[in-house]
Motif scaffolding. Structure first.
Motif, short mmCIF file in Angstrom:
data_model
loop_
_atom_site.label_atom_id
_atom_site.label_comp_id
_atom_site.label_asym_id
_atom_site.label_seq_id
_atom_site.Cartn_x
_atom_site.Cartn_y
_atom_site.Cartn_z
N GLN A 39 0.86 1.62 -1.54
CA GLN A 39 -0.21 1.15 -2.40
C GLN A 39 -0.79 -0.17 -1.92
O GLN A 39 -1.99 -0.41 -1.99
CB GLN A 39 0.34 1.00 -3.82
N LEU A 47 0.98 -5.67 -17.53
CA LEU A 47 1.82 -4.91 -16.61
C LEU A 47 1.01 -3.88 -15.85
O LEU A 47 1.10 -3.77 -14.63
CB LEU A 47 2.92 -4.20 -17.43
N ALA A 105 -2.22 -3.87 -15.39
CA ALA A 105 -3.20 -4.53 -14.53
C ALA A 105 -2.54 -4.96 -13.22
O ALA A 105 -3.10 -4.80 -12.14
CB ALA A 105 -3.83 -5.72 -15.24
N GLU A 106 -1.33 -5.50 -13.31
CA GLU A 106 -0.61 -5.89 -12.10
C GLU A 106 -0.32 -4.67 -11.24
O GLU A 106 -0.32 -4.75 -10.02
CB GLU A 106 0.72 -6.56 -12.46
N GLN A 107 -0.10 -3.56 -11.92
CA GLN A 107 0.19 -2.32 -11.21
C GLN A 107 -1.06 -1.79 -10.51
O GLN A 107 -0.99 -0.81 -9.79
CB GLN A 107 0.66 -1.29 -12.24
N ARG A 108 -2.20 -2.40 -10.80
CA ARG A 108 -3.48 -1.97 -10.23
C ARG A 108 -3.76 -0.51 -10.57
O ARG A 108 -4.12 0.29 -9.69
CB ARG A 108 -3.48 -2.14 -8.72
#
Lengths: 335, 335
Positions: free
Chosen positions: B55, B112, B114-117
């Motif tokens: 990713q 969480l 958002a950080e994970q995209r």
DNA sequence: CAACAGTATTGAAACGTTTCAATCACTTCA
DNA sequence: TGAAGTGATTGAAACGTTTCAATACTGTTG
């Protein structure tokens, strides 16, 4: 709009990337003034840390994966809820997969979670071959079976005794004076269902009774209704005077059919026992007698046991088992 | 046991890392013999692709995040189910968060994800301030509100018309000849609840009736039972002759209390209308009249609309709205 | 005033992929 | 026989963090 990296935050704040990292993670002492500048830059640019990069570098994900048979089933919803609570307490996030009792979907989620490098995997497997999970476990991703025992595989498990549950149900039916019990249940390839039937059949046999099985395609309200329609269509001497349903959804649907399509009285003409004791069991047209499983506790215990075995880093495996309990309501004859 | 990387697979198979990548992803033609060697090495070493690295390099995650108010509520369970199906069809995985109507937990999950995209974020927000979500959306993570309209914020939404639902319920109650309706519902800060009340109050007013409100702490069976206990304890001339409950769980609990703690008949002495038409509504002691929402469709549509807007890459926002429908059963007087 | 001890900050390597231009080994064609 | 074309493979850069040894400051002490 564009994605902002630490590099840009660092430039904006006039510091190095390392410093930004320290501010974001509190991993090292940073002067208050510097931290303020960095935070201001983060705010202005809308920086959001990139979890992938973070995880790639640090090596682990602080998340757990859970794969269950059916999230729409209140039993598994409760299991998931318990697991989620335990994860929250441990500061982990929980990823949930729904296999729909389909082996391909199950392994799709297992693979996905393994690629994600989850800290551990909680699985209620669909099929009987657990060697795939075993090899995942042997390669270092801890695996915990949920509602399914290890049955010889080198895996740990948390279960509820389904054979005992089946015995409870039939003992109660027999004690109520029923003489023609039947079992309503599908997907007997699932050990949960098979074990309930085994326990029930054992007790029926001891009482000198047959236990015919009405097979259903699924374990849903709809499937229960179909089974109920078939049963009420039978002649009086063929029809069971008590049914033990493999789960509450079936029992709910069965009850609907009895009420809609017949004049049979519950429990006088036909008694109904369910399994799981979901929240709604109490609210059914005739309140449902059911075998209660500690679903939330099951989920919570699975997570805690996984983390504990993980911490010990031992390769011993344990099977933990809870005991179900009968909750008697109006759908069965009083003893 | 140890983590195996492409490097090691490449060494074992006597090829380059790039070739391994091509084999794994089918991203380029690889000779059959080479592919076989690589696959053998993968098998032997137990290689599992690292999602984080993948990713990081490729820039996106092929997953969507969904944050709902309460996964134990069958309505949201259905929404999640619909969303999951749509994700499966699109080849995406769905991450689910449960805010428990707590703003802090909600933003924990949003952060969480958002950080994970994630490729997109589906949220049923708890509070009224959506500026946080708005800024996330403006920074390039598509956001879709679920069961909540955008109310002026630059966000898209998929909803069901709760005001219309409230009207439906009260119209039916009034048509049945009830003259002292009441509203049972908690957490009126939730627009879903407030709107249902608004629609109901409008119709009650038009008929010249009051609509007293019995507040509940939550929207659960237990809270409904508590409310029911209070209501049945009232004197005959104070007690409502019909209640409109903010959701089915409340209605189920309310019905339990009426049956357990009073001799009142449903619907003759007190009629009950629920909201959501969950699967169990049909199986309650007295089958429940309820306002049906297309829950699965809501989840599915939310995903599809998100992907569609995403593909168009336009920054227009749309509010999509479904209309609820009344399902009449035995808990209300026939019209 | 030199040496020292803390602190605060920096720089660069490393994590495991994907991706793409470059290379290599063959055929085919003129 | 040389040039061009085709298909398979390679090598290395890049993704955005964390981490840690190294460096730059700031006082303090003998």
């Amino acid at each position: 709009m564009a994605k902002v990296s630490m590099r840009e935050v660092a430039d904006r704040a006039g510091v190095s990337v390392g410093t930004v990292s320290h501010v974001v993670n509190g991993s090292s002492k940073v002067a208050e003034a510097t931290a303020a500048k960095v935070n201001a830059a983060i705010e202005e640019l809308g920086f959001v840390r990139n979890a992938a990069a973070r995880q790639l570098r640090s090596g682990h994900s602080s998340s757990l994966g859970l794969v269950v048979l059916d999230t729409a089933n209140p039993f598994f919803a409760s299991v998931a809820h318990g697991a989620r609570q335990a994860c929250d307490e441990a500061g982990l996030s929980l990823l949930i997969g729904d296999s729909g009792t389909d082996e391909a979907r199950e392994s799709k989620y297992v693979d996905l979670f393994a690629e994600q490098r989850v800290n551990g995997l909680l699985v209620t497997p669909t099929g009987s071959d657990l060697s795939g999970l075993e090899s995942i476990a042997s390669r270092g991703t801890p695996v915990m079976l949920v509602d399914r025992d290890s049955n010889g595989y080198a895996l740990s498990s948390v279960t509820v005794d389904n054979i005992a549950g089946g015995r409870l149900a039939l003992d109660h039916i027999i004690a109520g004076g029923c003489t023609r019990p039947a079992f309503i249940g599908g997907q007997q390839s699932l050990p949960q269902v098979a074990d309930r039937l085994t326990g029930a059949r054992e007790r029926a046999g001891q009482a000198g009774l047959e236990l015919p099985v009405f097979d259903t395609a699924e374990l849903t309200i709809l499937a229960g209704r179909d089974a109920g329609e078939k049963v009420v269509a039978l002649t009086d001497d063929q029809r069971p005077d008590a049914v033990f349903c493999a789960n509450d959804l079936l029992a709910v649907g069965f009850m609907q059919a009895v009420i809609m399509f017949s004049d049979l009285r519950i429990p006088e003409d036909i008694a109904i026992v369910g399994y799981d004791d979901i929240d709604y069991a109490f609210s059914t047209i005739v309140p449902l007698t059911s075998v209660r499983q500690p679903a939330e506790l099951l989920g919570r215990t699975a997570v805690e046991a996984l983390l504990q075995e993980n911490a010990l880093a031992s390769d011993e495996h344990h099977d933990r088992q809870f005991t179900p309990e009968l909750v008697v309501r109006g759908s069965t004859r009083p003893v």
